[in-house]
Design an enzyme around this catalytic site. Structure first.
Site, PDB file in Angstrom:
ATOM      1  CB  CYS A  85     -16.396   2.362 -30.354  1.00 25.17           C
ATOM      2  SG  CYS A  85     -15.668   3.021 -31.662  1.00 25.17           S
ATOM      3  CD  GLU A  86     -17.795   2.154 -23.024  1.00 25.51           C
ATOM      4  OE1 GLU A  86     -18.117   3.059 -22.709  1.00 25.51           O
ATOM      5  OE2 GLU A  86     -18.632   0.873 -23.058  1.00 25.51           O
ATOM      6  NE  ARG A 107      -3.397   2.483 -11.413  1.00 24.55           N
ATOM      7  CZ  ARG A 107      -3.135   3.607 -10.898  1.00 24.55           C
ATOM      8  NH1 ARG A 107      -2.773   4.686 -11.628  1.00 24.55           N
ATOM      9  NH2 ARG A 107      -3.516   3.736  -9.607  1.00 24.55           N
ATOM     10  N   GLY A 109       4.128  -3.627  -4.818  1.00 24.67           N
ATOM     11  CA  GLY A 109       3.901  -3.808  -6.171  1.00 24.67           C
ATOM     12  C   GLY A 109       3.958  -2.314  -6.712  1.00 24.67           C
ATOM     13  CE1 TYR A 159      -8.996   0.283  -8.954  1.00 24.86           C
ATOM     14  CE2 TYR A 159      -7.099   0.442 -10.776  1.00 24.86           C
ATOM     15  CZ  TYR A 159      -7.835  -0.238  -9.833  1.00 24.86           C
ATOM     16  OH  TYR A 159      -7.501  -1.695  -9.751  1.00 24.86           O
ATOM     17  N   GLY A 213       0.632  -1.259  -0.084  1.00 24.20           N
ATOM     18  CA  GLY A 213       0.004  -0.020  -0.094  1.00 24.20           C
ATOM     19  C   GLY A 213       1.089   1.241   0.102  1.00 24.20           C
TER      20      GLY A 213
HETATM   21  C1  PLP Z   1      -2.185  -6.010  -4.932  1.00 18.22           C
HETATM   22  C2  PLP Z   1      -1.289  -6.411  -3.557  1.00 18.22           C
HETATM   23  C3  PLP Z   1      -0.061  -5.985  -3.400  1.00 18.22           C
HETATM   24  C4  PLP Z   1       0.398  -4.873  -3.939  1.00 18.22           C
HETATM   25  O1  PLP Z   1      -0.225  -3.682  -3.578  1.00 18.22           O
HETATM   26  P1  PLP Z   1       0.543  -2.200  -4.141  1.00 18.22           P
HETATM   27  O2  PLP Z   1      -0.500  -1.323  -3.838  1.00 18.22           O
HETATM   28  O3  PLP Z   1       0.671  -2.527  -5.743  1.00 18.22           O
HETATM   29  O4  PLP Z   1       1.823  -2.107  -3.574  1.00 18.22           O
HETATM   30  C5  PLP Z   1       0.478  -6.563  -2.144  1.00 18.22           C
HETATM   31  N1  PLP Z   1      -0.085  -7.530  -1.617  1.00 18.22           N
HETATM   32  C6  PLP Z   1      -1.396  -8.238  -1.997  1.00 18.22           C
HETATM   33  C7  PLP Z   1      -1.895  -9.376  -1.355  1.00 18.22           C
HETATM   34  C8  PLP Z   1      -1.958  -7.643  -3.080  1.00 18.22           C
HETATM   35  O5  PLP Z   1      -3.088  -8.017  -3.306  1.00 18.22           O
END
Ligand code: PLP
Length: 410
Positions: free
Chosen positions: A332-333, A302, A265, A306, A222
């Protein structure tokens, strides 16, 4: 230190490989990785790259060489991770609502398994109680703040086993003899406030006493990265300091040291990636000037999914006069990338660059409108290399089976 790629370099890549093209800058990935390593150097910490953000095998291999482990959310990600050279011990499988057969496969592949449902835990315990250690994903019911779509710890979230079900977990562990090695939490994406992580940690501390065999506490991810100039990123240094302190206190109580695991991630790959598109048309209407590009939510969803903000740069005309545009795709959307964006004057055939497109960019792309997904290029030490070829019409049809249907009315 890494140097940002220059507009001219990016234009050259667009010309050589065509557009739309995703471009990943390897040095930025390692820069981000080293920042996290540094931030958490006060306590034994393992970083598992959450590969659902971007799974190109070259990216996985690169991140493996940095020393990272891997977090996977599907059995196919696990298999790709193994193919990229991660050992089973370096892979954590964190699925949600998957069939039990997928978990059986993961057991067979000897990777770490994270379980996020009571019934699955019970079934797992009955079958593997004594033979295969597990991690349990807890839902702490913490509000991570921000967008509900990317928040996973709240009361209505489908993720994890509720913290209030701790007695039920205990019963299963006791009766099946499960070895619980880790407790896991992942409360969402783009967490601005480091107190959210520290609160999660406190909650894990509060239940850790129920488990005697723990080896690690996994705080998920996160970590936020800046999308706009005025944005900031999660204060990982501050978090590292507070975490080191908190762990030292906790370990005294628990009686043995525990590792901290994280699963970044976006933090590793978002800013390292850009999407370059070409301007098909500049379309003046009564109300706005649309810039229509050769892409859409089939390539970068995204902004539409989002309401995410992606900075856009006109890399073909970086010093042109600034004007206001609405940037849209050719699907086309309704696929608006950005309303009322100030860009250096845009001309047809210019290249526009979407920043921060490394995470959940290519990975969420599709063939909607029967268009090809973008090619992918990775740049390391100033050298650009193609890491995914553009698709072809044969590939769009490749898995289809042509049958003789006669359209006869009966
Ligand atoms: C998606 C996810 C992450 C990575 O989240 P980020 O916001 O991209 O850092 C980590 N752990 C789990 C279990 C996830 O589903």
């Amino acid at each position: 230190m890494f140097k940002k790629l220059k507009s001219e370099e990016l234009v050259t890549i667009a010309e050589e490989y065509g557009t739309p093209v995703y471009v990943y800058h390897a040095e930025k990935i390692s820069f981000q990785y080293r920042k996290l390593q540094q931030a958490f150097s006060g306590h034994p910490t393992r970083l598992f790259y959450a590969c659902k953000a971007l799974t190109n095998i070259n990216v996985l291999r690169y991140i493996k060489n940095l020393g990272a482990s891997l977090d996977c959310v599907s059995i196919n990600e696990v298999k790709i991770g193994l193919m990229a050279g991660f050992s089973p011990e370096q892979i954590l499988f964190t699925p949600n609502c998957v069939g039990f057969e997928e978990i059986l496969e993961a057991v067979g592949l000897r990777v770490h398994i994270n379980i996020d449902n009571i019934s699955t835990l019970e079934r797992f315990g009955n079958q593997f109680g004594d033979t295969c250690p597990v991690c349990i994903r807890i839902n702490p019911h913490i509000d991570a703040g921000g967008n509900y779509k990317i928040s996973t710890g709240h009361i209505d979230s489908k993720f994890g086993i509720s913290i209030h079900q701790i007695r039920h977990i205990e019963r299963i562990v006791k009766t099946t003899g499960l070895h619980v090695q880790g407790l896991h939490m992942h409360t969402g994406s783009e967490i601005k406030d480091i107190n959210v992580f520290l609160q999660s940690l406190e909650i894990l501390f509060s239940i850790a006493g129920h488990f005697t065999e723990l080896k690690f506490l996994d705080l998920g991810s996160g970590f936020k990265v800046p999308y706009k100039k005025t944005d900031f990123e999660t204060d990982v240094i501050g978090l590292g300091n507070r975490l080191t302190e908190a762990m030292a206190g906790f370990e005294k109580e628990y009686g043995k040291p525990l590792e901290i695991w994280f699963e970044p991630g976006k933090y590793l790959v978002s800013e390292a990636g850009s999407l370059i598109v070409k301007v098909n048309v500049v379309k003046q209407t009564t109300a706005t000037v649309f810039v229509g590009v050769n892409s859409g939510f089939n390539h970068l969803i995204r902004p539409m999914f989002y309401d995410a903000y992606h900075e856009i740069t006109n890399i073909s005309n970086p010093s042109g006069p600034e004007r206001i545009y609405t940037v849209v795709g050719n699907i086309c959307e309704t696929d608006t990338f950005a309303w009322d964006r100030v860009l250096n004057e845009v001309r047809e055939d210019d290249y526009l660059l979407f920043h921060n497109a490394g995470a959940y960019g290519f990975e969420m792309s599709s063939n909607f409108n029967s268009r090809f997904r973008p090619a992918e290029v990775m740049v390391e030490a100033g050298k650009a290399r193609l890491i995914r070829k553009r698709e072809t019409i044969d590939e769009l049809l490749g898995r289809q089976i042509t049958c003789d249907f006669h359209s006869i009315d009966t």
